[in-house]
Design a protein around this motif. Structure first.
Motif, short mmCIF file in Angstrom:
data_model
loop_
_atom_site.label_atom_id
_atom_site.label_comp_id
_atom_site.label_asym_id
_atom_site.label_seq_id
_atom_site.Cartn_x
_atom_site.Cartn_y
_atom_site.Cartn_z
N LEU A 33 0.84 -1.20 0.00
CA LEU A 33 0.00 0.00 0.00
C LEU A 33 0.87 1.24 0.00
N LEU A 34 0.70 2.07 -1.02
CA LEU A 34 1.19 3.43 -1.04
C LEU A 34 -0.03 4.32 -1.27
N LEU A 35 -0.09 5.44 -0.58
CA LEU A 35 -1.25 6.32 -0.67
C LEU A 35 -0.77 7.77 -0.65
N VAL A 36 -1.25 8.53 -1.61
CA VAL A 36 -0.90 9.95 -1.72
C VAL A 36 -2.18 10.74 -1.97
N GLN A 37 -2.35 11.82 -1.23
CA GLN A 37 -3.48 12.70 -1.49
C GLN A 37 -3.09 13.72 -2.55
#
Length: 379
Positions: free
Chosen positions: A278-282
């Motif tokens: 999981l990688l998450l960027v807003q």
């Protein structure tokens, strides 16, 4: 890795490829006063350069040349971010979150590395994690803050850089596919020859066509292709102050190749099958870019696997402690990387004809390291 020297007498550079690696070569060339012609086979680059997180990712890089390349690229991204606001550069840092004591133990090892200060590492307990990023309301054992990581907006980067380059000395030629290579020249599909003192081929994940004959030679810079799946949500009202990674990312990034890695609990079946992290960027508009998976065996599937999205959605919601907004987009992408079997080369660079250099294969480092890779072409 052999660095090919470009002397200051060169006046005209031809670049084949409109992705981030090709465009950063255009930036590097123009900064040195060279005239640049940049060709792109599509109307706009549509490959890995726009199908990524927009991460300038220092935290996971291998100690030594890889970390040095990423840190130099981070400096260059910040310089460009100040000059080109459209890149959406944000020195947001990242948090890698531990789900259990084994993952936390590995993060402690990373925080104690000799190069931890230059990465901006700091080990945080759950309360300190939430103080840094209040949107994280789920359960976790702690996290590793990396202050040197940063974010750009991948869908904006290329047009913003071309706007920055716009001048009589820079020519952008979309819809031109290179079909032939000769010393100091390429010919596009219209039959037009483009000649310069240096030609740089940045063909991305296209391992056939004009680059195929050269990549087929293999050797120390042998490359392979990798397929990934990602998604993007509608805007989230809460502000996520850093990029996020889960403990599965510790299995993939070489900085975490430490004794504690062997103590990690097995991944879930879905994560193992999809080689997921999981990688998450807003994004600047509040949406969340979420991924990703890794598929290495070709031919790649033409469709996407919903199990991967279910797994990534569940991991993101577990960290946020809240449901995700509606998924608005899903996509697959393919990038080119130097095969790990070929050693610790960071990317492929070869002189394929007199005055013609092929640069490709940075893999997951592409968005991060492209400014520094381009700079090395002109050292």
């Amino acid at each position: 890795m052999t660095i090919l020297l470009v002397v200051v007498s060169r006046q005209r550079v031809i670049i084949a490829g409109g992705g981030v690696l090709g465009t950063m070569h255009a930036v590097a060339a123009r900064r040195r006063g060279f005239e640049v012609v940049q060709l792109e086979r599509e109307a706009e680059a549509r490959g890995a350069s726009v199908r990524n997180f927009g991460l300038v990712w220092v935290s996971g890089r291998r100690a030594g040349p890889e970390l040095a390349l990423a840190l130099r690229a981070r400096e260059l991204w910040e310089e460009l971010g100040a000059a080109v606001p459209g890149l959406g550069f944000r020195a947001a840092g990242s948090l890698t979150l531990a789900a259990d004591d084994a993952e936390l133990g590995l993060l402690k090892e990373a925080a104690a590395l000799p190069d931890a200060p230059c990465r901006g590492f700091e080990l945080l307990d759950p309360g300190a994690v939430r103080a840094v990023n209040p949107a994280l309301r789920g359960e976790f054992a702690g996290g590793l803050l990396c202050r040197r990581d940063a974010i750009v907006e991948p869908r904006r980067v290329l047009p913003a850089l071309r706007g920055y380059l716009a001048s009589e000395a820079y020519q952008w030629l979309p819809g031109r596919e290179v079909t032939d290579v000769a010393p100091n020249a390429v010919r596009d599909h219209t039959g037009t020859w483009h000649r310069g003192d240096l030609v740089v081929l940045c063909t991305g994940a296209a391992h056939t066509g004009v680059a195929g004959q050269y990549l087929a030679r293999g050797g120390a810079g042998a490359v392979r292709r990798v397929r990934l799946q990602m998604m993007q949500t509608a805007p989230l009202s809460a502000r996520i102050t850093t990029a996020l990674a889960d403990g599965d990312s510790l299995r993939y990034y070489p900085a975490y190749d430490l004794p504690g890695r062997d103590q990690l609990t097995p991944q879930s079946a879905a994560a193992q099958r999809e080689r997921a992290q999981l990688l998450l960027v807003q994004r600047a508009d509040g949406g969340l870019t979420i991924g990703d998976t890794h598929e290495y065996a070709e031919p790649f599937a033409f469709d996407v696997d919903e199990d991967a999205y279910d797994h990534l959605r569940a991991r993101a919601e577990a960290l946020l402690g809240a449901p995700l907004p509606r998924i608005e987009r899903r996509w697959a992408g393919v990038y080119s990387e130097v095969d790990s079997a070929s050693g610790h080369a960071l990317y492929h660079r070869s002189g394929v004809e007199p005055g013609v250099v092929l640069v490709t294969g940075p893999g997951g480092r592409g968005m991060t390291c492209s400014p520094a890779i381009a700079e090395e072409t002109f050292l």
